[in-house]
Design a protein around this motif. Sequence first.
Motif, PDB file in Angstrom:
ATOM      1  N   THR A  26       0.941  -1.333   0.016  1.00 36.55           N
ATOM      2  CA  THR A  26      -0.170   0.145   0.092  1.00 36.55           C
ATOM      3  C   THR A  26       0.821   1.151   0.064  1.00 36.55           C
ATOM      4  OG1 THR A  26      -0.076  -0.105   2.524  1.00 36.55           O
ATOM      5  CG2 THR A  26      -1.862  -1.417   1.224  1.00 36.55           C
ATOM      6  N   GLU A  27       0.555   2.239  -0.741  1.00 36.12           N
ATOM      7  CA  GLU A  27       1.285   3.615  -0.699  1.00 36.12           C
ATOM      8  C   GLU A  27       0.850   4.306   0.445  1.00 36.12           C
ATOM      9  OE1 GLU A  27       0.935   4.895  -4.682  1.00 36.12           O
ATOM     10  OE2 GLU A  27       1.913   3.391  -5.688  1.00 36.12           O
ATOM     11  N   ALA A  28      -0.451   4.516   0.718  1.00 31.82           N
ATOM     12  CA  ALA A  28      -1.174   5.192   1.800  1.00 31.82           C
ATOM     13  C   ALA A  28      -0.588   5.308   3.234  1.00 31.82           C
ATOM     14  CB  ALA A  28      -2.426   4.985   1.681  1.00 31.82           C
ATOM     15  N   ALA A  29       0.043   6.140   3.909  1.00 29.45           N
ATOM     16  CA  ALA A  29       0.847   5.951   5.065  1.00 29.45           C
ATOM     17  C   ALA A  29      -0.414   5.790   6.061  1.00 29.45           C
ATOM     18  CB  ALA A  29       1.689   7.169   5.281  1.00 29.45           C
ATOM     19  N   VAL A  30      -0.364   4.691   6.858  1.00 29.13           N
ATOM     20  CA  VAL A  30      -1.267   4.638   8.135  1.00 29.13           C
ATOM     21  C   VAL A  30      -0.787   5.884   9.090  1.00 29.13           C
ATOM     22  CG1 VAL A  30      -2.073   3.126   9.897  1.00 29.13           C
ATOM     23  CG2 VAL A  30      -1.480   2.144   7.552  1.00 29.13           C
ATOM     24  N   LEU A  31       0.485   5.923   9.402  1.00 35.29           N
ATOM     25  CA  LEU A  31       0.876   6.739  10.370  1.00 35.29           C
ATOM     26  C   LEU A  31       1.912   7.764   9.533  1.00 35.29           C
ATOM     27  CD1 LEU A  31       1.821   4.453  13.377  1.00 35.29           C
ATOM     28  CD2 LEU A  31      -0.311   5.837  13.130  1.00 35.29           C
ATOM     29  N   ARG A  32       2.037   8.937   9.799  1.00 35.13           N
ATOM     30  CA  ARG A  32       2.803   9.909   9.133  1.00 35.13           C
ATOM     31  C   ARG A  32       3.491  11.036  10.253  1.00 35.13           C
ATOM     32  NH1 ARG A  32      -0.459  11.722   5.752  1.00 35.13           N
ATOM     33  NH2 ARG A  32       0.075  10.434   4.070  1.00 35.13           N
ATOM     34  N   ASP A  33       4.651  10.891  10.409  1.00 38.22           N
ATOM     35  CA  ASP A  33       5.571  11.966  11.395  1.00 38.22           C
ATOM     36  C   ASP A  33       4.862  12.101  12.646  1.00 38.22           C
ATOM     37  OD1 ASP A  33       7.421  12.334   9.112  1.00 38.22           O
ATOM     38  OD2 ASP A  33       6.231  14.047   8.097  1.00 38.22           O
ATOM     39  N   VAL A  34       4.738  10.762  13.138  1.00 35.91           N
ATOM     40  CA  VAL A  34       4.111  10.912  14.525  1.00 35.91           C
ATOM     41  C   VAL A  34       5.269  11.159  15.588  1.00 35.91           C
ATOM     42  CG1 VAL A  34       2.909   9.522  16.305  1.00 35.91           C
ATOM     43  CG2 VAL A  34       2.107   9.234  13.994  1.00 35.91           C
TER      44      VAL A  34
ATOM     45  N   PRO B 284     -10.874   7.487  15.017  1.00 36.80           N
ATOM     46  CA  PRO B 284     -11.880   6.817  14.479  1.00 36.80           C
ATOM     47  C   PRO B 284     -11.333   5.426  13.981  1.00 36.80           C
ATOM     48  CG  PRO B 284     -11.063   8.374  12.878  1.00 36.80           C
ATOM     49  CD  PRO B 284     -10.636   8.625  14.471  1.00 36.80           C
ATOM     50  N   SER B 285     -12.213   4.454  13.490  1.00 36.80           N
ATOM     51  CA  SER B 285     -11.825   3.193  12.990  1.00 36.80           C
ATOM     52  C   SER B 285     -10.650   3.290  11.898  1.00 36.80           C
ATOM     53  CB  SER B 285     -12.791   2.334  12.865  1.00 36.80           C
ATOM     54  OG  SER B 285     -12.570   1.168  12.210  1.00 36.80           O
ATOM     55  N   GLY B 286      -9.711   2.797  11.995  1.00 41.01           N
ATOM     56  CA  GLY B 286      -8.748   2.633  10.749  1.00 41.01           C
ATOM     57  C   GLY B 286      -7.889   4.112  10.967  1.00 41.01           C
ATOM     58  N   ALA B 287      -7.669   4.824  12.019  1.00 40.41           N
ATOM     59  CA  ALA B 287      -6.880   5.840  12.086  1.00 40.41           C
ATOM     60  C   ALA B 287      -5.538   5.459  12.306  1.00 40.41           C
ATOM     61  CB  ALA B 287      -7.481   6.901  13.203  1.00 40.41           C
ATOM     62  N   GLY B 288      -5.453   4.133  12.904  1.00 43.26           N
ATOM     63  CA  GLY B 288      -4.087   3.801  13.161  1.00 43.26           C
ATOM     64  C   GLY B 288      -3.644   3.810  14.577  1.00 43.26           C
ATOM     65  N   LYS B 289      -4.705   3.448  15.424  1.00 40.79           N
ATOM     66  CA  LYS B 289      -4.410   3.312  16.727  1.00 40.79           C
ATOM     67  C   LYS B 289      -3.740   1.979  17.151  1.00 40.79           C
ATOM     68  CE  LYS B 289      -8.663   3.511  17.707  1.00 40.79           C
ATOM     69  NZ  LYS B 289      -9.337   3.649  16.230  1.00 40.79           N
TER      70      LYS B 289
END
Length: 425
Positions: free
Chosen positions: A376-384, A399-404
Amino acid sequence: MRRGARLLLLLRPYTLLFVTNIVATLVASVMDGATFVLLIPFLRALFGQQALPATGTSGVEDVLAKIAGPFLAAGGGAPELALRNVVLVLLGALVLKNVAQYAAAVSSVAIEEGVVRDLRVRLFRHLQTLPLGFFQRTKGGQLLARVVSDADQVKTAVTAALASLLRNVSLIVVYVAILLGLSWRLTLIAIVAAPVLALIIRPMIARVRRRSREQADERGELTSLVAEMVASIKLVRAYVAEAFEAERFQRLADRYRRRVLRAQGWSTLTSPVSEIFAGLVVALILFYGTHLALGASATLRPEVFIAFIFLALRLMSPVKAVAQYPTIMAGAVAAADRVFEVLDLPPDEGDRPGEIPAAFRERIEYRRVSFSYDGTEAAVLRDVDLEVRRGQVVAIVGPSGAGKTTLVDLLPRFYEPTSGGILID
Protein backbone atom coordinates in the motif's frame (compact mmCIF):
# COMPACT_ATOMS: atom_id res chain seq x y z
CA MET A 1 19.55 -23.81 -6.56
CA ARG A 2 17.56 -26.25 -8.66
CA ARG A 3 14.58 -27.92 -7.05
CA GLY A 4 16.02 -31.42 -7.46
CA ALA A 5 19.26 -30.44 -5.74
CA ARG A 6 17.32 -28.90 -2.84
CA LEU A 7 15.36 -32.08 -2.38
CA LEU A 8 18.52 -34.19 -2.38
CA LEU A 9 20.09 -31.92 0.25
CA LEU A 10 17.43 -33.11 2.67
CA LEU A 11 19.16 -36.51 2.56
CA ARG A 12 22.53 -35.19 3.75
CA PRO A 13 22.03 -36.04 7.47
CA TYR A 14 21.14 -39.60 6.46
CA THR A 15 24.00 -40.30 4.05
CA LEU A 16 25.23 -43.44 5.83
CA LEU A 17 21.72 -44.85 6.12
CA PHE A 18 21.04 -44.07 2.47
CA VAL A 19 24.24 -45.81 1.36
CA THR A 20 23.19 -48.84 3.42
CA ASN A 21 19.84 -48.75 1.63
CA ILE A 22 21.55 -48.69 -1.78
CA VAL A 23 23.86 -51.61 -0.92
CA ALA A 24 20.96 -53.69 0.41
CA THR A 25 18.96 -52.85 -2.71
CA LEU A 26 21.78 -53.95 -5.00
CA VAL A 27 22.25 -57.23 -3.12
CA ALA A 28 18.51 -57.94 -3.28
CA SER A 29 18.47 -57.18 -7.01
CA VAL A 30 21.39 -59.49 -7.77
CA MET A 31 19.85 -62.31 -5.73
CA ASP A 32 16.51 -61.77 -7.46
CA GLY A 33 18.17 -62.18 -10.84
CA ALA A 34 20.08 -65.23 -9.62
CA THR A 35 16.84 -67.04 -8.76
CA PHE A 36 15.80 -66.83 -12.42
CA VAL A 37 19.22 -67.92 -13.69
CA LEU A 38 18.93 -71.04 -11.54
CA LEU A 39 15.95 -72.05 -13.68
CA ILE A 40 18.44 -73.24 -16.33
CA PRO A 41 20.21 -75.91 -14.21
CA PHE A 42 16.86 -76.74 -12.56
CA LEU A 43 15.19 -77.52 -15.89
CA ARG A 44 18.22 -79.47 -17.12
CA ALA A 45 18.37 -81.56 -13.94
CA LEU A 46 14.59 -82.05 -14.03
CA PHE A 47 14.85 -83.66 -17.48
CA GLY A 48 17.77 -85.90 -16.52
CA GLN A 49 20.63 -83.85 -17.97
CA GLN A 50 23.73 -82.36 -16.37
CA ALA A 51 22.91 -79.25 -14.36
CA LEU A 52 25.36 -77.24 -16.45
CA PRO A 53 26.33 -78.25 -20.02
CA ALA A 54 29.97 -78.85 -20.81
CA THR A 55 29.92 -76.97 -24.13
CA GLY A 56 27.80 -74.36 -25.88
CA THR A 57 27.04 -72.43 -22.71
CA SER A 58 25.94 -68.81 -22.56
CA GLY A 59 27.81 -66.08 -20.69
CA VAL A 60 25.41 -66.34 -17.78
CA GLU A 61 25.98 -70.08 -17.47
CA ASP A 62 29.75 -69.51 -17.48
CA VAL A 63 29.41 -67.14 -14.52
CA LEU A 64 27.09 -69.56 -12.72
CA ALA A 65 29.56 -72.41 -13.29
CA LYS A 66 32.38 -70.40 -11.70
CA ILE A 67 30.31 -69.42 -8.65
CA ALA A 68 28.25 -72.53 -7.92
CA GLY A 69 29.49 -75.07 -10.49
CA PRO A 70 31.31 -77.42 -8.07
CA PHE A 71 28.34 -77.56 -5.72
CA LEU A 72 25.81 -78.10 -8.51
CA ALA A 73 27.95 -80.91 -9.96
CA ALA A 74 28.46 -82.62 -6.58
CA GLY A 75 27.16 -86.18 -6.34
CA GLY A 76 28.75 -87.57 -9.47
CA GLY A 77 26.32 -85.87 -11.84
CA ALA A 78 23.26 -87.89 -10.74
CA PRO A 79 20.10 -85.95 -11.76
CA GLU A 80 18.43 -86.41 -8.36
CA LEU A 81 21.42 -85.01 -6.47
CA ALA A 82 21.89 -82.21 -9.00
CA LEU A 83 18.22 -81.24 -8.60
CA ARG A 84 18.60 -81.24 -4.82
CA ASN A 85 21.67 -79.03 -5.05
CA VAL A 86 19.91 -76.58 -7.37
CA VAL A 87 16.98 -76.31 -4.95
CA LEU A 88 19.36 -75.67 -2.02
CA VAL A 89 21.17 -72.92 -3.92
CA LEU A 90 17.81 -71.44 -4.92
CA LEU A 91 16.63 -71.41 -1.29
CA GLY A 92 19.86 -69.74 -0.20
CA ALA A 93 19.45 -67.04 -2.86
CA LEU A 94 15.84 -66.44 -1.80
CA VAL A 95 16.78 -66.09 1.89
CA LEU A 96 19.60 -63.64 1.13
CA LYS A 97 17.37 -61.65 -1.22
CA ASN A 98 14.59 -61.25 1.36
CA VAL A 99 16.99 -60.32 4.15
CA ALA A 100 18.45 -57.60 1.92
CA GLN A 101 14.96 -56.41 0.93
CA TYR A 102 13.96 -56.16 4.60
CA ALA A 103 17.08 -54.13 5.42
CA ALA A 104 16.37 -51.82 2.47
CA ALA A 105 12.72 -51.35 3.51
CA VAL A 106 13.54 -50.58 7.16
CA SER A 107 16.29 -48.09 6.26
CA SER A 108 13.98 -46.43 3.73
CA VAL A 109 11.27 -45.86 6.34
CA ALA A 110 13.83 -44.46 8.80
CA ILE A 111 15.05 -41.98 6.16
CA GLU A 112 11.50 -41.02 5.15
CA GLU A 113 10.35 -40.16 8.65
CA GLY A 114 13.61 -38.39 9.50
CA VAL A 115 13.36 -36.21 6.39
CA VAL A 116 9.74 -35.23 6.95
CA ARG A 117 10.45 -34.45 10.62
CA ASP A 118 13.43 -32.23 9.70
CA LEU A 119 11.43 -30.44 6.99
CA ARG A 120 8.47 -29.78 9.27
CA VAL A 121 10.67 -28.46 12.09
CA ARG A 122 12.57 -26.25 9.64
CA LEU A 123 9.33 -24.92 8.15
CA PHE A 124 7.80 -24.31 11.60
CA ARG A 125 10.86 -22.41 12.80
CA HIS A 126 10.93 -20.31 9.65
CA LEU A 127 7.23 -19.45 10.03
CA GLN A 128 8.02 -17.92 13.43
CA THR A 129 10.51 -15.52 11.82
CA LEU A 130 8.19 -14.21 9.09
CA PRO A 131 6.62 -10.75 9.37
CA LEU A 132 3.06 -10.47 10.66
CA GLY A 133 1.95 -9.16 7.29
CA PHE A 134 2.53 -12.59 5.82
CA PHE A 135 0.10 -14.18 8.28
CA GLN A 136 -2.48 -11.51 7.55
CA ARG A 137 -2.24 -12.20 3.80
CA THR A 138 -2.11 -16.02 4.06
CA LYS A 139 -4.95 -18.24 5.22
CA GLY A 140 -4.18 -20.38 8.24
CA GLY A 141 -5.47 -23.51 6.51
CA GLN A 142 -2.96 -23.05 3.70
CA LEU A 143 -0.13 -22.93 6.24
CA LEU A 144 -1.46 -26.02 8.02
CA ALA A 145 -1.61 -27.89 4.73
CA ARG A 146 1.99 -26.98 3.91
CA VAL A 147 3.33 -28.01 7.30
CA VAL A 148 1.36 -31.27 7.51
CA SER A 149 0.31 -32.72 4.15
CA ASP A 150 2.72 -31.00 1.73
CA ALA A 151 5.74 -31.83 3.89
CA ASP A 152 4.52 -35.42 4.03
CA GLN A 153 4.37 -35.56 0.23
CA VAL A 154 7.89 -34.18 -0.10
CA LYS A 155 9.25 -37.27 1.64
CA THR A 156 7.74 -39.26 -1.23
CA ALA A 157 9.99 -37.41 -3.66
CA VAL A 158 13.10 -37.61 -1.52
CA THR A 159 12.95 -41.14 -0.20
CA ALA A 160 10.02 -43.35 -1.14
CA ALA A 161 10.07 -42.58 -4.85
CA LEU A 162 13.86 -42.25 -4.95
CA ALA A 163 14.41 -45.53 -3.11
CA SER A 164 11.85 -47.17 -5.38
CA LEU A 165 13.64 -45.75 -8.41
CA LEU A 166 17.01 -47.08 -7.22
CA ARG A 167 15.55 -50.49 -6.46
CA ASN A 168 13.80 -50.81 -9.82
CA VAL A 169 16.68 -49.39 -11.83
CA SER A 170 19.07 -51.84 -10.16
CA LEU A 171 16.64 -54.66 -10.97
CA ILE A 172 16.49 -53.52 -14.59
CA VAL A 173 20.28 -53.36 -14.82
CA VAL A 174 20.67 -56.85 -13.32
CA TYR A 175 17.91 -58.32 -15.51
CA VAL A 176 19.23 -56.72 -18.69
CA ALA A 177 22.76 -57.93 -17.92
CA ILE A 178 21.46 -61.49 -17.48
CA LEU A 179 19.30 -61.23 -20.60
CA LEU A 180 22.30 -60.04 -22.59
CA GLY A 181 24.26 -63.02 -21.32
CA LEU A 182 21.45 -65.36 -22.39
CA SER A 183 20.71 -63.84 -25.82
CA TRP A 184 21.91 -60.44 -26.98
CA ARG A 185 19.63 -60.53 -30.05
CA LEU A 186 16.44 -60.81 -28.03
CA THR A 187 17.66 -58.29 -25.46
CA LEU A 188 18.35 -55.75 -28.20
CA ILE A 189 14.62 -55.69 -29.02
CA ALA A 190 13.75 -54.62 -25.47
CA ILE A 191 16.54 -52.03 -25.27
CA VAL A 192 15.54 -50.37 -28.54
CA ALA A 193 11.90 -50.15 -27.41
CA ALA A 194 12.65 -48.41 -24.08
CA PRO A 195 13.16 -44.84 -25.47
CA VAL A 196 9.86 -45.14 -27.35
CA LEU A 197 8.03 -45.72 -24.05
CA ALA A 198 9.71 -42.64 -22.55
CA LEU A 199 8.53 -40.47 -25.44
CA ILE A 200 4.97 -41.76 -25.06
CA ILE A 201 4.78 -41.03 -21.32
CA ARG A 202 6.62 -37.70 -21.26
CA PRO A 203 3.62 -35.48 -22.28
CA MET A 204 1.57 -36.98 -19.45
CA ILE A 205 4.07 -35.92 -16.78
CA ALA A 206 3.64 -32.17 -17.35
CA ARG A 207 -0.13 -32.50 -16.95
CA VAL A 208 0.24 -34.55 -13.77
CA ARG A 209 2.49 -31.93 -12.20
CA ARG A 210 0.15 -29.06 -13.06
CA ARG A 211 -2.92 -30.94 -11.80
CA SER A 212 -1.10 -31.96 -8.61
CA ARG A 213 -0.27 -28.32 -7.83
CA GLU A 214 -3.91 -27.35 -8.32
CA GLN A 215 -4.96 -30.23 -6.07
CA ALA A 216 -2.56 -29.10 -3.31
CA ASP A 217 -3.87 -25.52 -3.50
CA GLU A 218 -7.47 -26.68 -3.23
CA ARG A 219 -6.59 -28.91 -0.27
CA GLY A 220 -5.17 -25.85 1.46
CA GLU A 221 -8.38 -23.91 0.80
CA LEU A 222 -10.43 -26.75 2.22
CA THR A 223 -8.28 -26.91 5.37
CA SER A 224 -8.45 -23.13 5.71
CA LEU A 225 -12.26 -23.07 5.61
CA VAL A 226 -12.51 -25.75 8.32
CA ALA A 227 -10.01 -23.87 10.52
CA GLU A 228 -11.92 -20.58 10.09
CA MET A 229 -15.26 -22.23 10.89
CA VAL A 230 -13.92 -23.85 14.07
CA ALA A 231 -12.35 -20.57 15.23
CA SER A 232 -15.54 -18.56 14.62
CA ILE A 233 -18.19 -21.11 15.55
CA LYS A 234 -19.85 -18.65 17.95
CA LEU A 235 -20.35 -16.11 15.15
CA VAL A 236 -21.69 -18.82 12.85
CA ARG A 237 -24.25 -19.83 15.48
CA ALA A 238 -25.10 -16.23 16.37
CA TYR A 239 -25.95 -15.31 12.78
CA VAL A 240 -27.61 -18.68 12.04
CA ALA A 241 -25.11 -19.17 9.19
CA GLU A 242 -24.77 -22.95 9.43
CA ALA A 243 -26.49 -23.55 6.08
CA PHE A 244 -24.37 -20.88 4.39
CA GLU A 245 -21.10 -22.33 5.74
CA ALA A 246 -22.17 -25.87 4.81
CA GLU A 247 -22.87 -24.73 1.26
CA ARG A 248 -19.47 -23.03 1.05
CA PHE A 249 -17.79 -26.20 2.23
CA GLN A 250 -19.82 -28.29 -0.25
CA ARG A 251 -18.63 -26.11 -3.15
CA LEU A 252 -15.00 -26.34 -2.04
CA ALA A 253 -15.24 -30.09 -1.49
CA ASP A 254 -16.73 -30.56 -4.97
CA ARG A 255 -13.99 -28.45 -6.50
CA TYR A 256 -11.31 -30.40 -4.63
CA ARG A 257 -12.86 -33.67 -5.81
CA ARG A 258 -12.67 -32.51 -9.44
CA ARG A 259 -9.01 -31.53 -8.99
CA VAL A 260 -8.20 -34.95 -7.50
CA LEU A 261 -10.00 -36.78 -10.32
CA ARG A 262 -8.09 -34.81 -12.94
CA ALA A 263 -4.74 -35.41 -11.28
CA GLN A 264 -5.39 -39.09 -10.65
CA GLY A 265 -6.78 -39.57 -14.16
CA TRP A 266 -3.48 -38.57 -15.75
CA SER A 267 -1.41 -40.23 -13.03
CA THR A 268 -3.17 -43.58 -13.40
CA LEU A 269 -2.95 -43.50 -17.20
CA THR A 270 0.81 -44.06 -17.21
CA SER A 271 0.46 -47.55 -15.70
CA PRO A 272 -1.74 -49.21 -18.35
CA VAL A 273 0.10 -47.45 -21.17
CA SER A 274 3.48 -48.73 -19.98
CA GLU A 275 2.12 -52.22 -19.30
CA ILE A 276 0.49 -52.55 -22.75
CA PHE A 277 3.68 -51.35 -24.40
CA ALA A 278 5.77 -53.83 -22.39
CA GLY A 279 3.35 -56.60 -23.36
CA LEU A 280 3.84 -55.80 -27.03
CA VAL A 281 7.61 -55.96 -26.57
CA VAL A 282 7.36 -59.36 -24.84
CA ALA A 283 5.12 -60.64 -27.66
CA LEU A 284 7.73 -59.53 -30.18
CA ILE A 285 10.44 -61.32 -28.16
CA LEU A 286 8.35 -64.50 -28.10
CA PHE A 287 7.80 -64.37 -31.85
CA TYR A 288 11.48 -63.88 -32.66
CA GLY A 289 12.71 -66.21 -29.88
CA THR A 290 10.79 -69.20 -31.24
CA HIS A 291 12.80 -68.93 -34.45
CA LEU A 292 16.03 -68.99 -32.45
CA ALA A 293 15.01 -71.91 -30.21
CA LEU A 294 13.22 -74.18 -32.69
CA GLY A 295 14.25 -75.89 -35.92
CA ALA A 296 17.43 -77.47 -37.23
CA SER A 297 19.32 -74.18 -37.12
CA ALA A 298 18.35 -73.37 -33.53
CA THR A 299 20.94 -71.19 -31.74
CA LEU A 300 19.14 -70.96 -28.39
CA ARG A 301 18.60 -73.99 -26.16
CA PRO A 302 15.00 -74.48 -24.91
CA GLU A 303 15.87 -74.18 -21.21
CA VAL A 304 17.75 -70.94 -21.87
CA PHE A 305 14.81 -69.58 -23.88
CA ILE A 306 12.37 -70.47 -21.05
CA ALA A 307 14.59 -68.70 -18.51
CA PHE A 308 14.80 -65.71 -20.87
CA ILE A 309 10.99 -65.52 -21.16
CA PHE A 310 10.52 -65.73 -17.38
CA LEU A 311 13.08 -62.98 -16.86
CA ALA A 312 11.60 -60.81 -19.63
CA LEU A 313 8.16 -61.07 -18.05
CA ARG A 314 9.66 -60.27 -14.66
CA LEU A 315 11.33 -57.22 -16.21
CA MET A 316 7.91 -55.71 -16.93
CA SER A 317 7.29 -54.94 -13.25
CA PRO A 318 10.35 -52.70 -12.60
CA VAL A 319 9.98 -51.09 -16.04
CA LYS A 320 6.39 -50.23 -15.18
CA ALA A 321 7.46 -48.82 -11.79
CA VAL A 322 10.20 -46.68 -13.37
CA ALA A 323 7.70 -45.43 -15.96
CA GLN A 324 5.47 -44.29 -13.10
CA TYR A 325 8.32 -42.59 -11.22
CA PRO A 326 8.03 -39.22 -13.05
CA THR A 327 4.30 -39.24 -12.31
CA ILE A 328 4.90 -39.76 -8.58
CA MET A 329 7.64 -37.15 -8.61
CA ALA A 330 5.37 -34.63 -10.36
CA GLY A 331 2.91 -34.71 -7.47
CA ALA A 332 5.65 -34.62 -4.85
CA VAL A 333 7.50 -31.76 -6.57
CA ALA A 334 4.27 -29.74 -6.69
CA ALA A 335 4.04 -30.13 -2.90
CA ALA A 336 7.74 -29.27 -2.56
CA ASP A 337 7.16 -26.03 -4.49
CA ARG A 338 4.57 -24.98 -1.91
CA VAL A 339 6.94 -25.76 0.97
CA PHE A 340 9.93 -24.01 -0.60
CA GLU A 341 7.79 -20.97 -1.40
CA VAL A 342 7.46 -20.38 2.34
CA LEU A 343 11.06 -21.30 3.17
CA ASP A 344 12.32 -18.83 0.54
CA LEU A 345 10.44 -15.90 2.08
CA PRO A 346 12.85 -13.49 3.80
CA PRO A 347 12.51 -13.48 7.59
CA ASP A 348 11.44 -10.44 9.52
CA GLU A 349 14.22 -8.11 10.58
CA GLY A 350 15.60 -9.42 13.84
CA ASP A 351 17.98 -7.91 16.31
CA ARG A 352 21.00 -6.27 14.74
CA PRO A 353 24.49 -7.40 15.78
CA GLY A 354 25.45 -5.92 19.13
CA GLU A 355 21.92 -5.05 20.23
CA ILE A 356 20.92 -5.85 23.79
CA PRO A 357 17.45 -6.43 25.29
CA ALA A 358 15.55 -3.21 25.87
CA ALA A 359 15.20 -2.05 29.49
CA PHE A 360 12.40 0.47 30.13
CA ARG A 361 13.09 2.83 33.03
CA GLU A 362 12.04 6.39 32.20
CA ARG A 363 10.23 6.97 28.90
CA ILE A 364 9.21 5.77 25.45
CA GLU A 365 9.50 8.19 22.55
CA TYR A 366 8.11 7.99 18.99
CA ARG A 367 10.24 10.33 16.89
CA ARG A 368 8.81 11.31 13.46
CA VAL A 369 7.44 7.76 12.96
CA SER A 370 5.75 6.91 9.65
CA PHE A 371 4.36 3.57 8.61
CA SER A 372 2.57 1.97 5.65
CA TYR A 373 1.61 -1.66 5.19
CA ASP A 374 3.24 -3.79 2.49
CA GLY A 375 1.69 -3.32 -0.91
CA THR A 376 0.00 0.00 0.00
CA GLU A 377 1.21 3.47 -0.78
CA ALA A 378 -1.06 5.28 1.69
CA ALA A 379 0.66 5.92 5.01
CA VAL A 380 -1.23 4.69 8.06
CA LEU A 381 0.97 6.86 10.28
CA ARG A 382 2.84 9.96 9.18
CA ASP A 383 5.49 11.85 11.19
CA VAL A 384 4.10 10.85 14.58
CA ASP A 385 5.83 12.37 17.62
CA LEU A 386 4.84 10.91 20.98
CA GLU A 387 6.44 10.69 24.39
CA VAL A 388 5.14 8.59 27.26
CA ARG A 389 6.86 8.61 30.65
CA ARG A 390 6.92 5.77 33.15
CA GLY A 391 3.74 5.71 35.25
CA GLN A 392 1.92 8.05 32.87
CA VAL A 393 -1.48 6.99 31.46
CA VAL A 394 -2.07 7.97 27.81
CA ALA A 395 -5.31 7.38 25.89
CA ILE A 396 -5.03 6.98 22.11
CA VAL A 397 -8.35 8.04 20.60
CA GLY A 398 -9.51 8.12 17.00
CA PRO A 399 -11.98 6.72 14.47
CA SER A 400 -11.77 3.19 13.13
CA GLY A 401 -8.80 2.85 10.75
CA ALA A 402 -6.98 5.88 12.15
CA GLY A 403 -3.95 3.75 13.11
CA LYS A 404 -4.40 3.29 16.86
CA THR A 405 -3.61 -0.43 16.85
CA THR A 406 -0.80 0.05 14.36
CA LEU A 407 0.77 2.70 16.60
CA VAL A 408 0.86 0.27 19.54
CA ASP A 409 1.98 -2.71 17.39
CA LEU A 410 5.13 -0.82 16.41
CA LEU A 411 6.36 -0.78 20.02
CA PRO A 412 6.96 -4.58 20.42
CA ARG A 413 8.26 -4.58 16.80
CA PHE A 414 5.38 -6.52 15.33
CA TYR A 415 6.08 -4.18 12.43
CA GLU A 416 9.05 -1.96 11.59
CA PRO A 417 8.49 1.77 11.02
CA THR A 418 8.77 2.91 7.41
CA SER A 419 10.71 5.93 8.64
CA GLY A 420 11.58 7.52 11.95
CA GLY A 421 12.38 5.64 15.14
CA ILE A 422 11.08 4.47 18.49
CA LEU A 423 13.41 5.16 21.41
CA ILE A 424 13.38 3.78 24.95
CA ASP A 425 15.06 5.86 27.67
